[in-house]
Write a protein that holds these residues in place. Structure first.
Motif, PDB file in Angstrom:
ATOM      1  N   GLU A  16     -26.393 -29.756 -17.169  1.00 57.83           N
ATOM      2  CA  GLU A  16     -27.242 -29.345 -16.051  1.00 57.83           C
ATOM      3  C   GLU A  16     -28.222 -30.447 -15.672  1.00 57.83           C
ATOM      4  O   GLU A  16     -28.452 -30.705 -14.488  1.00 57.83           O
ATOM      5  CB  GLU A  16     -27.993 -28.069 -16.402  1.00 57.83           C
ATOM      6  CG  GLU A  16     -28.767 -27.492 -15.226  1.00 57.83           C
ATOM      7  CD  GLU A  16     -29.268 -26.092 -15.465  1.00 57.83           C
ATOM      8  OE1 GLU A  16     -29.757 -25.466 -14.496  1.00 57.83           O
ATOM      9  OE2 GLU A  16     -29.182 -25.606 -16.615  1.00 57.83           O
ATOM     10  N   ALA A  17     -28.798 -31.130 -16.659  1.00 60.57           N
ATOM     11  CA  ALA A  17     -29.750 -32.202 -16.372  1.00 60.57           C
ATOM     12  C   ALA A  17     -29.083 -33.350 -15.622  1.00 60.57           C
ATOM     13  O   ALA A  17     -29.643 -33.892 -14.661  1.00 60.57           O
ATOM     14  CB  ALA A  17     -30.369 -32.710 -17.675  1.00 60.57           C
ATOM     15  N   PHE A  18     -27.879 -33.718 -16.068  1.00 64.27           N
ATOM     16  CA  PHE A  18     -27.144 -34.785 -15.387  1.00 64.27           C
ATOM     17  C   PHE A  18     -26.814 -34.388 -13.955  1.00 64.27           C
ATOM     18  O   PHE A  18     -26.986 -35.175 -13.018  1.00 64.27           O
ATOM     19  CB  PHE A  18     -25.862 -35.107 -16.159  1.00 64.27           C
ATOM     20  CG  PHE A  18     -24.984 -36.118 -15.479  1.00 64.27           C
ATOM     21  CD1 PHE A  18     -25.317 -37.458 -15.487  1.00 64.27           C
ATOM     22  CD2 PHE A  18     -23.818 -35.724 -14.828  1.00 64.27           C
ATOM     23  CE1 PHE A  18     -24.509 -38.398 -14.855  1.00 64.27           C
ATOM     24  CE2 PHE A  18     -23.008 -36.649 -14.204  1.00 64.27           C
ATOM     25  CZ  PHE A  18     -23.350 -37.995 -14.213  1.00 64.27           C
ATOM     26  N   SER A  19     -26.349 -33.155 -13.776  1.00 62.86           N
ATOM     27  CA  SER A  19     -25.991 -32.678 -12.441  1.00 62.86           C
ATOM     28  C   SER A  19     -27.213 -32.641 -11.530  1.00 62.86           C
ATOM     29  O   SER A  19     -27.137 -33.028 -10.355  1.00 62.86           O
ATOM     30  CB  SER A  19     -25.369 -31.279 -12.535  1.00 62.86           C
ATOM     31  OG  SER A  19     -24.222 -31.298 -13.361  1.00 62.86           O
ATOM     32  N   ASP A  20     -28.340 -32.184 -12.048  1.00 62.94           N
ATOM     33  CA  ASP A  20     -29.572 -32.154 -11.255  1.00 62.94           C
ATOM     34  C   ASP A  20     -29.967 -33.554 -10.810  1.00 62.94           C
ATOM     35  O   ASP A  20     -30.398 -33.759  -9.665  1.00 62.94           O
ATOM     36  CB  ASP A  20     -30.713 -31.535 -12.071  1.00 62.94           C
ATOM     37  CG  ASP A  20     -30.560 -30.033 -12.240  1.00 62.94           C
ATOM     38  OD1 ASP A  20     -29.695 -29.437 -11.576  1.00 62.94           O
ATOM     39  OD2 ASP A  20     -31.316 -29.455 -13.042  1.00 62.94           O
ATOM     40  N   GLY A  21     -29.813 -34.517 -11.707  1.00 63.12           N
ATOM     41  CA  GLY A  21     -30.148 -35.894 -11.361  1.00 63.12           C
ATOM     42  C   GLY A  21     -29.261 -36.451 -10.266  1.00 63.12           C
ATOM     43  O   GLY A  21     -29.743 -37.116  -9.337  1.00 63.12           O
ATOM     44  N   VAL A  22     -27.963 -36.171 -10.343  1.00 63.15           N
ATOM     45  CA  VAL A  22     -27.028 -36.644  -9.318  1.00 63.15           C
ATOM     46  C   VAL A  22     -27.354 -36.011  -7.968  1.00 63.15           C
ATOM     47  O   VAL A  22     -27.374 -36.698  -6.933  1.00 63.15           O
ATOM     48  CB  VAL A  22     -25.581 -36.337  -9.723  1.00 63.15           C
ATOM     49  CG1 VAL A  22     -24.621 -36.641  -8.573  1.00 63.15           C
ATOM     50  CG2 VAL A  22     -25.181 -37.143 -10.952  1.00 63.15           C
ATOM     51  N   LEU A  23     -27.629 -34.712  -7.948  1.00 65.63           N
ATOM     52  CA  LEU A  23     -27.951 -34.033  -6.689  1.00 65.63           C
ATOM     53  C   LEU A  23     -29.242 -34.572  -6.091  1.00 65.63           C
ATOM     54  O   LEU A  23     -29.359 -34.703  -4.866  1.00 65.63           O
ATOM     55  CB  LEU A  23     -28.048 -32.528  -6.922  1.00 65.63           C
ATOM     56  CG  LEU A  23     -26.737 -31.825  -7.307  1.00 65.63           C
ATOM     57  CD1 LEU A  23     -26.974 -30.346  -7.543  1.00 65.63           C
ATOM     58  CD2 LEU A  23     -25.675 -32.024  -6.239  1.00 65.63           C
ATOM     59  N   ALA A  24     -30.211 -34.898  -6.935  1.00 67.08           N
ATOM     60  CA  ALA A  24     -31.461 -35.475  -6.442  1.00 67.08           C
ATOM     61  C   ALA A  24     -31.216 -36.841  -5.797  1.00 67.08           C
ATOM     62  O   ALA A  24     -31.793 -37.170  -4.752  1.00 67.08           O
ATOM     63  CB  ALA A  24     -32.474 -35.606  -7.577  1.00 67.08           C
ATOM     64  N   ILE A  25     -30.345 -37.635  -6.407  1.00 66.34           N
ATOM     65  CA  ILE A  25     -30.004 -38.946  -5.845  1.00 66.34           C
ATOM     66  C   ILE A  25     -29.282 -38.783  -4.509  1.00 66.34           C
ATOM     67  O   ILE A  25     -29.521 -39.541  -3.559  1.00 66.34           O
ATOM     68  CB  ILE A  25     -29.149 -39.746  -6.840  1.00 66.34           C
ATOM     69  CG1 ILE A  25     -29.982 -40.118  -8.065  1.00 66.34           C
ATOM     70  CG2 ILE A  25     -28.566 -40.998  -6.187  1.00 66.34           C
ATOM     71  CD1 ILE A  25     -29.184 -40.708  -9.201  1.00 66.34           C
ATOM     72  N   ILE A  26     -28.386 -37.793  -4.427  1.00 70.96           N
ATOM     73  CA  ILE A  26     -27.652 -37.556  -3.184  1.00 70.96           C
ATOM     74  C   ILE A  26     -28.622 -37.242  -2.049  1.00 70.96           C
ATOM     75  O   ILE A  26     -28.502 -37.790  -0.940  1.00 70.96           O
ATOM     76  CB  ILE A  26     -26.646 -36.399  -3.370  1.00 70.96           C
ATOM     77  CG1 ILE A  26     -25.501 -36.834  -4.300  1.00 70.96           C
ATOM     78  CG2 ILE A  26     -26.082 -35.943  -2.021  1.00 70.96           C
ATOM     79  CD1 ILE A  26     -24.576 -35.703  -4.706  1.00 70.96           C
ATOM     80  N   ILE A  27     -29.608 -36.394  -2.307  1.00 71.61           N
ATOM     81  CA  ILE A  27     -30.605 -36.064  -1.284  1.00 71.61           C
ATOM     82  C   ILE A  27     -31.407 -37.298  -0.905  1.00 71.61           C
ATOM     83  O   ILE A  27     -31.701 -37.532   0.279  1.00 71.61           O
ATOM     84  CB  ILE A  27     -31.526 -34.938  -1.783  1.00 71.61           C
ATOM     85  CG1 ILE A  27     -30.751 -33.621  -1.855  1.00 71.61           C
ATOM     86  CG2 ILE A  27     -32.743 -34.782  -0.874  1.00 71.61           C
ATOM     87  CD1 ILE A  27     -31.553 -32.469  -2.422  1.00 71.61           C
ATOM     88  N   THR A  28     -31.756 -38.117  -1.898  1.00 65.88           N
ATOM     89  CA  THR A  28     -32.520 -39.341  -1.623  1.00 65.88           C
ATOM     90  C   THR A  28     -31.738 -40.286  -0.719  1.00 65.88           C
ATOM     91  O   THR A  28     -32.284 -40.860   0.238  1.00 65.88           O
ATOM     92  CB  THR A  28     -32.872 -40.049  -2.945  1.00 65.88           C
ATOM     93  OG1 THR A  28     -33.620 -39.164  -3.779  1.00 65.88           O
ATOM     94  CG2 THR A  28     -33.701 -41.304  -2.673  1.00 65.88           C
TER      95      THR A  28
END
Length: 201
Positions: A16-28
């Motif tokens: 979940e932590a890895f996925s959250d990080g990837v999604l945050a980067i996508i939004i950025t």
């Protein structure tokens, strides 16, 4: 030499932590595509409306996937190698959304960019179903996730909206395709508390 963990129970927190990080980067990445005009007048913002609308729609979709992904993992007790790869498969298609968002916005919702965006949404939806099924396969038909999603009407309807949107953009108008993509997002914005009820029960 890589090790295979299929069938071995692992913690869901790192996934979940890895996925959250990837999604945050996508939004950025998506927000960085909103280039500020050199003109200081409010009128200079008007030509940017297609780019902004594309960003808003994609932001909503990323939020929907983040929300559903969080709830799904909340009722997942074990992570297998197959689940890890299915999760990466989902993140791969989600990571392409910034490209489709930018291409569609920069070209004012032209036919091919809109169709490509719809195909990306369809691939994301399929990847999410694959991940969901991998989790159910690992935990069994009596697991919390299987019992929570039931017939999964929304999950079955969404790909049909994307396919219809792609067809409408090709055969009729790109705006019609966009309307169907927006409609699919609105379906998911309606509160869906199936998993929350399963956890509470």
């Amino acid at each position: 030499m890589p090790h295979h963990f299929e069938g071995t129970a692992m913690d869901t927190r790192r996934l979940e932590a890895f996925s959250d990080g990837v999604l945050a980067i996508i939004i950025t990445i998506m927000v960085l595509e909103l280039k500020a005009p050199h003109d200081a007048s409010p009128a200079a913002l008007w030509p940017l409306w297609p780019v902004f609308l594309s960003y808003v729609l994609s932001f909503v979709y990323i939020g929907i996937y983040w929300n559903n992904h969080h709830h799904m993992l909340h009722v997942t007790d074990r992570v297998t190698g197959g689940i890890l790869w299915a999760n990466l498969h989902l993140l791969f298609w989600l990571s392409l959304l910034p490209f489709g968002t930018a291409w569609m916005g920069e070209n004012h919702f032209a036919r091919w960019p809109t169709m490509t965006y719809g195909a990306n949404l369809l691939a994301c939806a399929i990847a999410y179903v694959v991940l969901q099924r991998r989790i159910i396969a690992a935990e069994g038909p009596d697991g919390a996730l299987a019992l929570a999603i039931g017939r999964d009407l929304k999950g079955k309807l969404s790909p049909l909206f994307y396919l219809a949107g792609i067809a409408a953009a090709w055969l009729w108008q790109p705006e019609a395709g966009m309307a169907l993509f927006v409609a699919a997002a609105l379906i998911w914005l309606v509160p869906d508390r199936r998993i929350e009820r399963a956890v509470a029960g």
